[in-house]
Design an enzyme around this catalytic site. Structure first.
Site, PDB file in Angstrom:
ATOM      1  N   ASN A 164       0.832  -1.208   0.000  1.00 33.75           N
ATOM      2  CA  ASN A 164       0.000   0.000   0.000  1.00 33.75           C
ATOM      3  C   ASN A 164       0.870   1.262   0.000  1.00 33.75           C
ATOM      4  O   ASN A 164       0.491   2.299  -0.552  1.00 33.75           O
ATOM      5  CB  ASN A 164      -0.910   0.014   1.228  1.00 33.75           C
TER       6      ASN A 164
ATOM      7  N   GLU B 141       1.926 -11.693  -2.655  1.00 37.96           N
ATOM      8  CA  GLU B 141       1.677 -11.515  -1.218  1.00 37.96           C
ATOM      9  C   GLU B 141       0.882 -12.724  -0.746  1.00 37.96           C
ATOM     10  O   GLU B 141      -0.231 -12.960  -1.221  1.00 37.96           O
ATOM     11  CB  GLU B 141       0.881 -10.235  -0.929  1.00 37.96           C
TER      12      GLU B 141
ATOM     13  N   GLU C 192      -2.231  -3.601  -5.714  1.00 47.45           N
ATOM     14  CA  GLU C 192      -3.648  -3.766  -5.314  1.00 47.45           C
ATOM     15  C   GLU C 192      -4.536  -2.623  -5.784  1.00 47.45           C
ATOM     16  O   GLU C 192      -5.301  -2.048  -4.999  1.00 47.45           O
ATOM     17  CB  GLU C 192      -3.752  -3.938  -3.793  1.00 47.45           C
TER      18      GLU C 192
ATOM     19  N   TYR D 297      -4.284 -13.646   2.313  1.00 47.22           N
ATOM     20  CA  TYR D 297      -3.892 -13.838   3.713  1.00 47.22           C
ATOM     21  C   TYR D 297      -5.002 -14.630   4.381  1.00 47.22           C
ATOM     22  O   TYR D 297      -6.186 -14.394   4.110  1.00 47.22           O
ATOM     23  CB  TYR D 297      -3.743 -12.492   4.427  1.00 47.22           C
TER      24      TYR D 297
HETATM   25  O1  AHR Z   1       1.416  -6.796   3.362  1.00 52.22           O
HETATM   26  C1  AHR Z   1       0.597  -5.868   4.005  1.00 52.22           C
HETATM   27  C2  AHR Z   1      -0.362  -5.183   3.045  1.00 52.22           C
HETATM   28  O2  AHR Z   1      -1.287  -6.122   2.567  1.00 52.22           O
HETATM   29  C3  AHR Z   1       0.232  -4.604   1.799  1.00 52.22           C
HETATM   30  O3  AHR Z   1       0.716  -3.315   1.990  1.00 52.22           O
HETATM   31  C4  AHR Z   1      -0.914  -4.587   0.849  1.00 52.22           C
HETATM   32  O4  AHR Z   1      -0.517  -4.722  -0.483  1.00 52.22           O
HETATM   33  C5  AHR Z   1      -1.798  -5.715   1.319  1.00 52.22           C
HETATM   34  O5  AHR Z   1      -3.102  -5.327   1.454  1.00 52.22           O
END
Ligand code: AHR
Length: 504
Positions: A79, A299, A180, A251
């Site tokens: 971000n 990510e 993103e 995640y």
């Molecule tokens: O990795 C943490 C954050 O997760 C990153 O800045 C962003 O790309 C994602 O939402």
């Protein structure tokens, strides 16, 4: 298949030497450092600290990164990158501006920047994956930063780099076209059409400056975005010719404390990858293109422990996103690595997010650095997961999960013909039962077990801390594995991550 708990649990791996998925691209073991929390400052860079070298780089952290063998590091965001001016981060440190860092609500001092990152990469033995700002900025800055990094000399930006002390070009090969951009939280957030056009134009102008670079366009920030699917399609329709990879981010968390469902998250990751491949190939077909877009899972991790961490507004590198990982997180990270490997034909790049202090396998304090639980599967996959991924059929019972049927055991076999080694990664997700593993290795005459390393813990929530850094760590379990008459037999203890290595 329903599981019968009274019988011995069995898992059979079926492989054939000629049935390969792909050679592993080492970049699948990449990681990520964002200007966020203490990832950079107090993580990799801390002038004055007793572990810092003359440049301020933490030597103890470098040692742990080298132990993993991280081949690429994505930088500087995340971000953060969507409002970042790269010029702020180069030149004499005393002249660099302090800036409001709007993504995470802190102050960025710019005392570590592009030039330091490139120097640090060299020292740590990794390669950069540099992200440009396509949020608040556009194609003009995109071409300028490629010129600064990759042109030898004799132009405004290449000469600026030389003046800043870097005589040779950095030759950065891998470039992320923003971050993103589908997310409304992103500064300069765009619609799929707007972003697709912008990414296509940025890729075009960047490749005019240096035709040897590769570009990664932003896919969805998660499978669960409302725009998922159409976003990928529209972005590629507008940027196909100048894009090489499409990104995926995910995640997972266990806020509900439901371990079986949490460990089944790799099923969702597998579906996510399959769906993005389908969309890439749909656009390829419609365009009648010969070019295949591969995936950059840049990510991925577990992230939820730090969700309620409070940060003082406009502070400098506060404790932020500092997840303390437990043993069950390491199991899921192992399963996610296996999932990435099983898609090695299309996933060419992946970045564990992130590397130090911020949702990271490595933690630091002023007095030391230590390995979190997730360090181990990541390190062992990176060190041993080389060669060809074999199409591994895993015959094992499944259980119902919120993501669909989940196998009790995730596994994959890799074969390195050159070094005559075989490596098996396996996660037993069953919280109570051991599994007896068999694998017919008659095609691999003369291969013997070299090592079986195993990670388990009686407490799913066990963690490593600075005071107890070895609470969760792999043990030697070689006694559990043997090859007899060409058949490998082994035991995968309940809730365990396993690395079984064989060699001729
Ligand atoms: O990795 C943490 C954050 O997760 C990153 O800045 C962003 O790309 C994602 O939402």
């Amino acid at each position: 298949m329903a599981k019968n708990s009274k019988k011995v649990n069995k898992v059979q791996l079926c492989i054939d030497r000629d049935f390969t998925i792909s050679k592993v691209d080492e970049r699948i073991y990449g990681s990520f450092i964002e200007h966020l929390g203490r990832a950079v400052y107090e993580g990799i860079y801390q002038p004055g600290n007793k572990f810092a070298d003359k440049n301020g780089y933490r030597k103890d952290v470098m040692k742990l990164i080298k132990e993993i063998g991280v081949p690429i590091v994505r930088y500087p965001g995340g971000n953060f990158v969507s409002a970042f001016n790269w010029e702020d981060s180069v030149g004499p440190k005393k002249d660099r501006p302090r800036r409001l860092e709007l993504a995470w609500g802190v102050v960025e001092t710019n005392q570590f920047g592009l030039d330091e990152f490139m120097d640090w990469c060299k020292k740590v033995g990794t390669k950069p994956m540099y992200a440009i700002n396509l949020g608040t900025r556009g194609i003009d800055d995109a071409r300028n930063v490629v010129e600064y990094c990759n042109i030898k000399s004799g132009t405004k930006y290449s000469d600026m780099r030389i003046k800043n002390g870097a005589k040779d070009p950095y030759n950065i090969k891998l470039w992320c076209l923003g971050n993103e951009m589908d997310g409304p939280w992103q500064m300069g957030h765009l619609t799929a059409e707007e972003y697709g056009l912008k990414a296509g134009r940025a890729g075009h102008i960047m490749k005019l400056v240096d035709p040897t670079i590769e570009t990664v366009a932003c896919g969805s920030s998660s499978l669960y975005m409302d725009t998922f699917g159409n976003w990928e399609r529209i972005v590629l329709e507008n940027s196909y010719d100048t894009t090489d990879y499409l990104s995926l981010h995910t995640y997972y968390g266990n806020a509900e404390d439901d371990t079986p469902n949490f460990l089944a998250s790799s099923v969702a990751m597998d579906q996510f990858i399959g769906q993005v491949i389908s969309i890439c190939d749909y656009v390829k077909a419609v365009k009648r293109s010969k070019k295949t877009i591969n995936l950059s899972f840049d990510e991925w991790n577990v992230w939820y422990h730090s969700n309620d961490q409070k940060v003082e507004k406009w502070s400098e590198h506060p404790h932020q996103l500092e997840d303390i990982y437990n043993f069950e997180d390491a199991l899921l990270v192992g399963s996610m690595l296996i999932t990435l490997l099983r898609h090695a034909d299309r996933v060419k790049i992946a970045c564990l997010a992130q590397l130090v202090n911020v949702i990271a396998p490595i933690m630091t304090s002023d007095t030391g650095a230590w390995r979190q639980t997730i360090f181990y599967p990541y390190m062992q996959a990176s060190v041993y997961g080389r060669g060809e991924v074999l199409n591994t059929v895993v015959k094992v019972p499944t259980y119902e999960s919120k993501h669909g049927d989940a196998p009790y055991v995730d596994s994959v076999v890799l074969c390195d013909e050159e070094n005559e080694t075989l490596t098996i990664f396996a996660v037993n997700k069953d919280l109570e039962g051991d599994y007896e593993l068999t694998c017919d290795l008659r095609q691999f005459a003369g291969y013997k077990v070299v090592e079986h390393s195993m990670l388990t813990h009686k407490d799913l929530k066990a963690v490593n801390t600075e005071k107890k850094p070895d609470n969760v760590k792999p043990v030697d379990f070689t006694k559990a594995s043997k090859v007899e008459k060409g058949i490998l037999t082994s035991t995968l203890p309940a809730k365990s991550w396993n690395v079984i290595r064989l060699a001729k």
